[in-house]
Structures are given as C-alpha cells and as structure tokens.
Enzyme design. Structure first.
Site: not given
Ligand code: GRF
Length: 222
Positions: A18, A111, A113, A140, A147-149
């Site tokens: 990425n 991020n 994901h 996404s 908060e994780l993801d």
C-alpha cells in the site's frame, strides 16, 4: 506562488504494497503529497526498504526496547511530530495505538482495513468473510480513533466473493483495489476536500456524508 504539499508520514509493519501504491501515485502526478517519514515497528519490514529506495526518511522503533505499549507510542508520536507530518497514514501497521497518544492526530490520521467495516474489525478478515458465506467483501479507509478499526469510514472498495475463493485468493484480489482506494482517499485529503466532523461524521467539500464513498472504476463516487 507555490503551495506547500501535504506532508505525509506512513506507518507500516509489513511488505508495504500500500505504501508502494502511494509512492507510485505520487510519482505519476496523481497525489500531491510529500512523504516525510515511513516508520515501522519491524526492522525487516519490506515497507522500510521501499521507503529507502524512494529516498524517504525511515524510522524503526523496537517495541521490546520500551517498558510499555504507552511508552512506545509516546516516543513514536514524538518522532512523528518532529517529522513535520500533517497527516499520518497507517498502511498495515499491526499495532493497537494508545488512545491518549493518538488524540492530537484524530482527524489527521487514516487507516486502511481489509473489510467492509463495521464488519470484521481486527484480524483474519478474509477468512471471516469466507466463513460467514459473504457474497461481497472489501476494504475500508477510515479516520483513526481510539476504537480499534472503529473510526468513521471515509471510503470503501467492494468486490465479489467468487465460488471457490480461498483466503489468499480473496486477499490478493482485494489488494489491487486497496492500491486504488488508499491513494484516492489521500488525494482528497491533500486537496483539502475531506474532513472529520467530530465525533463521527465525514465531510466531503464541507458536506456531511451519509455513507462511505465507493470506489468505482478507480474513482471515488458518492
Ligand atoms: C493490507 O491488506 C491492509 O489493508 C492491512 O494490512 C495489509 C497491508 O499490506 N491493514 P501491505 O503491507 O500494504 O502490502
């Protein structure tokens, strides 16, 4: 008058495909950013070598050399601040970040994901999509919060799950769309078109969005 390009730092723990997609987009003139730092928690991350090859400064921090997760994150963010980065991109950074440490970056940190969030936060997303019998899967890009993801989703790429797909095939097919999705979102940020409306809305051109943007034919659409 020349305008200052958005200064971007990237964190990655792995191969860095990425990151490579971002560098390729920049080199093709499609991404008006300057990469100021690539950081990793793994000295052997492929992403670090890609950064060196592209003459981007690198940073490696070994978690084992810190007394706690929080100490690691404090030092990491100290160095990110020092790099002058405006925006931070997590591109396969496989660590949970301390909520306090990341607070100053909320709204400036994204991020990627590999799932259609809010489905499948955390690990093994491809396997979980297959096990659930999903007919669609995806990736996404979201703003990072404590908060994780779990932060507000900016944009998604959706692919069909094909009969007979295994975890690896699905992951590989999705990856090519991740490589379009992440540069496209970062471009919107670099153009000053995206913002986070606290606590959890994404705005495009000042308009709050009701749903994530969708990647279609390489472009983001409403
Ligand atoms: C990607 O699948 C990304 O969605 C996830 O970790 C993987 C990183 O791959 N967060 P790479 O290191 O960019 O090739």
């Amino acid at each position: 008058m020349t305008t200052q390009r958005l200064r971007v730092a990237v964190l990655a723990s792995g191969r860095g495909s990425n990151l490579q997609a971002l560098i390729v987009a920049r080199d093709a003139g499609q991404l008006p950013v300057e990469f100021v730092l690539v950081g990793s928690d793994k000295a052997d991350a492929g992403a670090l070598q890609l950064a060196k090859d592209a003459c981007i400064p690198t940073l490696t921090l070994n978690p084992k050399e810190f007394a706690s997760r929080r100490d690691f994150d404090i030092e990491l963010f100290r160095q990110l601040d020092a790099s002058g980065a405006d925006v931070l991109v997590l591109a396969g950074f496989m660590r949970i970040i301390d909520g306090e440490a990341l607070k100053p970056w909320v709204g400036r940190m994204i991020n990627i994901h590999p799932s259609l969030l809010p489905k499948y936060r955390g690990l093994h997303t491809h396997r979980r999509a297959l096990e659930a019998g999903d007919v669609e899967h995806g990736a996404s890009v979201h703003y990072v919060t404590a908060e994780l993801d779990g932060g507000p989703v900016i944009a998604q790429a959706t692919i069909d799950v094909r009969p007979g797909d295994d975890e690896l095939q699905l992951a590989q097919r999705l990856l090519t769309f991740e490589h379009q999705l992440l540069p496209a979102v970062l471009r919107l940020i670099a153009e000053g078109r995206l913002s986070l409306l606290p606590p959890d809305r994404v705005a495009l051109d000042g308009q709050p969005q009701d749903a994530p943007l969708q990647l279609r034919n390489g472009r983001l659409v409403d």
